[in-house]
Design an enzyme around this catalytic site. Sequence first.
Site, PDB file in Angstrom:
ATOM      1  N   SER A  64       0.815  -1.213   0.000  1.00 14.92           N
ATOM      2  CA  SER A  64       0.000   0.000   0.000  1.00 14.92           C
ATOM      3  C   SER A  64       0.849   1.264   0.000  1.00 14.92           C
ATOM      4  O   SER A  64       2.038   1.240   0.328  1.00 14.92           O
ATOM      5  CB  SER A  64      -0.901   0.011   1.238  1.00 14.92           C
ATOM      6  OG  SER A  64      -1.574  -1.217   1.371  1.00 14.92           O
TER       7      SER A  64
HETATM    8  N1  SAH Z   1      -0.745  -4.992   4.124  1.00 13.88           N
HETATM    9  C1  SAH Z   1       0.029  -5.302   2.940  1.00 13.88           C
HETATM   10  C2  SAH Z   1      -0.676  -4.951   1.643  1.00 13.88           C
HETATM   11  C3  SAH Z   1      -1.789  -5.857   1.411  1.00 13.88           C
HETATM   12  S1  SAH Z   1      -2.375  -6.087  -0.225  1.00 13.88           S
HETATM   13  C4  SAH Z   1       1.401  -4.685   2.977  1.00 13.88           C
HETATM   14  O1  SAH Z   1       1.722  -3.991   3.947  1.00 13.88           O
HETATM   15  O2  SAH Z   1       2.168  -4.925   2.050  1.00 13.88           O
HETATM   16  C5  SAH Z   1      -3.754  -7.093   0.243  1.00 13.88           C
HETATM   17  C6  SAH Z   1      -3.407  -8.503   0.629  1.00 13.88           C
HETATM   18  O3  SAH Z   1      -4.595  -9.120   1.070  1.00 13.88           O
HETATM   19  C7  SAH Z   1      -2.881  -9.354  -0.525  1.00 13.88           C
HETATM   20  O4  SAH Z   1      -1.607  -9.830  -0.225  1.00 13.88           O
HETATM   21  C8  SAH Z   1      -3.909 -10.469  -0.636  1.00 13.88           C
HETATM   22  O5  SAH Z   1      -3.324 -11.740  -0.942  1.00 13.88           O
HETATM   23  C9  SAH Z   1      -4.516 -10.485   0.745  1.00 13.88           C
HETATM   24  N2  SAH Z   1      -5.843 -11.086   0.841  1.00 13.88           N
HETATM   25  C10 SAH Z   1      -6.932 -10.912   0.038  1.00 13.88           C
HETATM   26  N3  SAH Z   1      -7.967 -11.636   0.488  1.00 13.88           N
HETATM   27  C11 SAH Z   1      -7.538 -12.285   1.619  1.00 13.88           C
HETATM   28  C12 SAH Z   1      -8.138 -13.190   2.542  1.00 13.88           C
HETATM   29  N4  SAH Z   1      -9.412 -13.600   2.425  1.00 13.88           N
HETATM   30  N5  SAH Z   1      -7.395 -13.644   3.562  1.00 13.88           N
HETATM   31  C13 SAH Z   1      -6.104 -13.261   3.725  1.00 13.88           C
HETATM   32  N6  SAH Z   1      -5.479 -12.418   2.889  1.00 13.88           N
HETATM   33  C14 SAH Z   1      -6.185 -11.924   1.840  1.00 13.88           C
END
Ligand code: SAH
Length: 216
Positions: A64
């Site tokens: 992000s």
């Molecule tokens: N917080 C992260 C950015 C996240 S991007 C950072 O600091 O880099 C969003 C993430 O959510 C992705 O890696 C995706 O794989 C995950 N995601 C999406 N749906 C999900 C679910 N149901 N359970 C766990 N992770 C999930």
Amino acid sequence: MNAMSTRAELQMQFLFALRSKGVTDARVLTAMEKTDRAMFVTGHFADRAYEDMPLPIACGQTISQPSVVGLMTQALQVNPRDKVLEVGTGSGYQAVILSHLARRVYTVDRHKTLMNEARKVFQALDITNLTAFTADGSHGLPDQAPFDRILVTAAAEDPPGPLLAQLKVGGIMVLPVGQSDSIQTLIRVTRTESGFEYEELRPVRFVPLLEGLGKD
Ligand code: SAH
């Protein structure tokens, strides 16, 4: 990285950009200062780690935008004794920032590849109060519940019921909600003795919260 700027200068600019976007909480700024974003971005995008923009990571996901990470962390109002759940580990950047603010952090991602990469960084940084699992975070983590704080970094249409159920009374959850491809809203949910209070914070754009585990 710009050859004319030292790492210290880039870090200064990075913190200045955070402040100018409204990240003013001293504990959050200190936690972000301690967390070198370049460790979470690989390949040729590493040069852009100190810019205030989202960047691609493996599995088609994104790390992000730092100011959004800062504003979400600030909205979560993490206390030093809190047990926190993050859904959506991605690169692990947000999880490490939370680990500097809370007593204990659990983070989950549905992609094993991302989890393996993030775990390497957590080990390299020698972070001991952070535990990462490959799991579908829309079910929360029943074995570790309830949580003081929950941060979701992928967008659902509505706050998932199991996450609401795993929030302590007095607990706070911050998450983006809305249709996956349109503008979403960052909301803060506070659990009270009698129910839940909802506040709309700002428009945001996140990858969708998907069901089940990823293929990789
Ligand atoms: N917080 C992260 C950015 C996240 S991007 C950072 O600091 O880099 C969003 C993430 O959510 C992705 O890696 C995706 O794989 C995950 N995601 C999406 N749906 C999900 C679910 N149901 N359970 C766990 N992770 C999930």
